[in-house]
Design a protein around this motif. Structure first.
Motif, PDB file in Angstrom:
ATOM      1  N   THR A 101      20.874 -44.777 -23.400  1.00  0.00           N
ATOM      2  CA  THR A 101      21.693 -45.380 -24.408  1.00  0.00           C
ATOM      3  C   THR A 101      21.016 -46.323 -25.146  1.00  0.00           C
ATOM      4  O   THR A 101      20.299 -47.259 -24.658  1.00  0.00           O
ATOM      5  CB  THR A 101      23.007 -45.901 -23.790  1.00  0.00           C
ATOM      6  N   TYR A 102      21.637 -46.656 -26.482  1.00  0.00           N
ATOM      7  CA  TYR A 102      21.168 -47.597 -27.273  1.00  0.00           C
ATOM      8  C   TYR A 102      22.086 -48.997 -27.252  1.00  0.00           C
ATOM      9  O   TYR A 102      21.785 -50.162 -27.425  1.00  0.00           O
ATOM     10  CB  TYR A 102      20.769 -47.150 -28.921  1.00  0.00           C
ATOM     11  N   ASP A 103      23.417 -48.278 -27.128  1.00  0.00           N
ATOM     12  CA  ASP A 103      24.520 -49.394 -27.007  1.00  0.00           C
ATOM     13  C   ASP A 103      25.771 -49.585 -26.271  1.00  0.00           C
ATOM     14  O   ASP A 103      26.682 -50.240 -26.206  1.00  0.00           O
ATOM     15  CB  ASP A 103      24.939 -49.439 -28.574  1.00  0.00           C
ATOM     16  N   PHE A 104      25.519 -48.839 -25.033  1.00  0.00           N
ATOM     17  CA  PHE A 104      26.476 -48.604 -23.865  1.00  0.00           C
ATOM     18  C   PHE A 104      27.701 -47.990 -24.356  1.00  0.00           C
ATOM     19  O   PHE A 104      28.682 -47.786 -23.553  1.00  0.00           O
ATOM     20  CB  PHE A 104      26.558 -49.981 -23.251  1.00  0.00           C
ATOM     21  N   GLU A 105      27.541 -47.507 -25.676  1.00  0.00           N
ATOM     22  CA  GLU A 105      28.739 -46.674 -25.996  1.00  0.00           C
ATOM     23  C   GLU A 105      28.403 -45.426 -26.402  1.00  0.00           C
ATOM     24  O   GLU A 105      29.189 -44.415 -27.023  1.00  0.00           O
ATOM     25  CB  GLU A 105      29.475 -47.316 -27.212  1.00  0.00           C
ATOM     26  N   SER A 106      27.068 -44.757 -26.559  1.00  0.00           N
ATOM     27  CA  SER A 106      26.516 -43.585 -26.733  1.00  0.00           C
ATOM     28  C   SER A 106      25.871 -43.087 -25.910  1.00  0.00           C
ATOM     29  O   SER A 106      25.154 -43.960 -24.830  1.00  0.00           O
ATOM     30  CB  SER A 106      25.683 -43.860 -28.277  1.00  0.00           C
ATOM     31  N   ASN A 107      25.459 -41.836 -25.774  1.00  0.00           N
ATOM     32  CA  ASN A 107      24.983 -41.094 -24.533  1.00  0.00           C
ATOM     33  C   ASN A 107      23.331 -40.338 -25.557  1.00  0.00           C
ATOM     34  O   ASN A 107      23.921 -39.415 -26.212  1.00  0.00           O
ATOM     35  CB  ASN A 107      25.685 -39.996 -24.040  1.00  0.00           C
ATOM     36  N   GLU A 108      22.510 -40.818 -25.119  1.00  0.00           N
ATOM     37  CA  GLU A 108      21.042 -40.501 -25.507  1.00  0.00           C
ATOM     38  C   GLU A 108      20.387 -39.603 -24.852  1.00  0.00           C
ATOM     39  O   GLU A 108      19.206 -39.034 -24.992  1.00  0.00           O
ATOM     40  CB  GLU A 108      20.387 -41.729 -26.253  1.00  0.00           C
ATOM     41  N   GLY A 109      21.121 -39.214 -23.477  1.00  0.00           N
ATOM     42  CA  GLY A 109      20.259 -38.388 -22.495  1.00  0.00           C
ATOM     43  C   GLY A 109      20.432 -39.008 -21.330  1.00  0.00           C
ATOM     44  O   GLY A 109      21.238 -39.898 -20.893  1.00  0.00           O
ATOM     45  N   TYR A 110      19.569 -38.301 -20.392  1.00  0.00           N
ATOM     46  CA  TYR A 110      19.538 -38.934 -18.972  1.00  0.00           C
ATOM     47  C   TYR A 110      18.282 -38.539 -18.365  1.00  0.00           C
ATOM     48  O   TYR A 110      17.524 -37.683 -18.622  1.00  0.00           O
ATOM     49  CB  TYR A 110      20.990 -38.189 -18.217  1.00  0.00           C
ATOM     50  N   ILE A 111      17.984 -39.255 -17.107  1.00  0.00           N
ATOM     51  CA  ILE A 111      17.198 -39.001 -16.123  1.00  0.00           C
ATOM     52  C   ILE A 111      17.934 -38.530 -14.929  1.00  0.00           C
ATOM     53  O   ILE A 111      18.810 -39.488 -14.567  1.00  0.00           O
ATOM     54  CB  ILE A 111      16.074 -40.148 -16.074  1.00  0.00           C
ATOM     55  N   GLU A 112      17.341 -37.768 -14.217  1.00  0.00           N
ATOM     56  CA  GLU A 112      18.182 -37.289 -12.836  1.00  0.00           C
ATOM     57  C   GLU A 112      17.008 -36.771 -11.816  1.00  0.00           C
ATOM     58  O   GLU A 112      16.281 -35.857 -12.224  1.00  0.00           O
ATOM     59  CB  GLU A 112      19.312 -36.177 -13.119  1.00  0.00           C
ATOM     60  N   LEU A 113      17.245 -37.469 -10.644  1.00  0.00           N
ATOM     61  CA  LEU A 113      16.358 -36.779  -9.546  1.00  0.00           C
ATOM     62  C   LEU A 113      17.079 -35.735  -9.216  1.00  0.00           C
ATOM     63  O   LEU A 113      18.102 -35.570  -8.452  1.00  0.00           O
ATOM     64  CB  LEU A 113      16.178 -37.836  -8.424  1.00  0.00           C
ATOM     65  N   LYS A 114      16.333 -34.652  -9.364  1.00  0.00           N
ATOM     66  CA  LYS A 114      16.805 -33.051  -8.583  1.00  0.00           C
ATOM     67  C   LYS A 114      16.545 -33.079  -7.475  1.00  0.00           C
ATOM     68  O   LYS A 114      17.148 -32.331  -6.658  1.00  0.00           O
ATOM     69  CB  LYS A 114      16.494 -32.030  -9.674  1.00  0.00           C
ATOM     70  N   LYS A 115      15.271 -33.348  -7.271  1.00  0.00           N
ATOM     71  CA  LYS A 115      14.762 -33.039  -5.843  1.00  0.00           C
ATOM     72  C   LYS A 115      13.538 -33.735  -5.787  1.00  0.00           C
ATOM     73  O   LYS A 115      12.901 -34.442  -6.658  1.00  0.00           O
ATOM     74  CB  LYS A 115      14.681 -31.643  -5.303  1.00  0.00           C
ATOM     75  N   LYS A 116      13.081 -34.254  -4.364  1.00  0.00           N
ATOM     76  CA  LYS A 116      11.815 -34.898  -4.139  1.00  0.00           C
ATOM     77  C   LYS A 116      10.821 -34.561  -5.111  1.00  0.00           C
ATOM     78  O   LYS A 116      10.421 -33.492  -5.154  1.00  0.00           O
ATOM     79  CB  LYS A 116      11.343 -34.844  -2.721  1.00  0.00           C
ATOM     80  N   ASN A 117      10.235 -35.385  -5.852  1.00  0.00           N
ATOM     81  CA  ASN A 117       9.019 -35.328  -6.831  1.00  0.00           C
ATOM     82  C   ASN A 117       9.609 -34.429  -7.987  1.00  0.00           C
ATOM     83  O   ASN A 117       8.404 -33.731  -8.703  1.00  0.00           O
ATOM     84  CB  ASN A 117       7.829 -34.651  -6.194  1.00  0.00           C
TER      85      ASN A 117
END
Length: 100
Positions: free
Chosen positions: A33-49
């Protein structure tokens, strides 16, 4: 502009929810996010590595939005590359008020 990577996401904006709609903490989900009020995407650990980065930052016509990386650091480097500078802050969801 500073880009924030927020562990466990942002309540009512971008987070992992239980089947009952309650926000789950302690996940491997990071909101972007840029402002804690918008969603610009995500990073998520799906499985090891195997981490998935989804973002519209730096998006050009025909450019993909999903990136697969083997480390969290590689995801951050990719975001910096797409964003065009290195103003990225990683914080916990409990620290949001500190940065507003």
């Amino acid at each position: 502009m500073v880009l924030y990577i927020v562990k466990d996401g942002i309540e009512n904006i971008a987070s992992v929810l239980s089947p009952n709609g309650i926000r789950i903490l302690g996940t491997n989900y990071y909101a972007i996010t840029y402002d804690f009020e918008s969603n610009e995407g995500y990073i998520e650990l799906k499985k090891k590595n195997y981490l998935k980065l989804y973002t519209q930052i730096g998006q050009k016509v025909g450019q993909k939005r999903y990136y697969e990386e083997t480390t969290f650091e590689a995801c951050i480097l990719k975001l910096k590359e797409l964003k065009g500078n290195d103003q990225v802050i990683i914080c916990d969801s409990s620290e949001i008020e500190k940065y507003k």
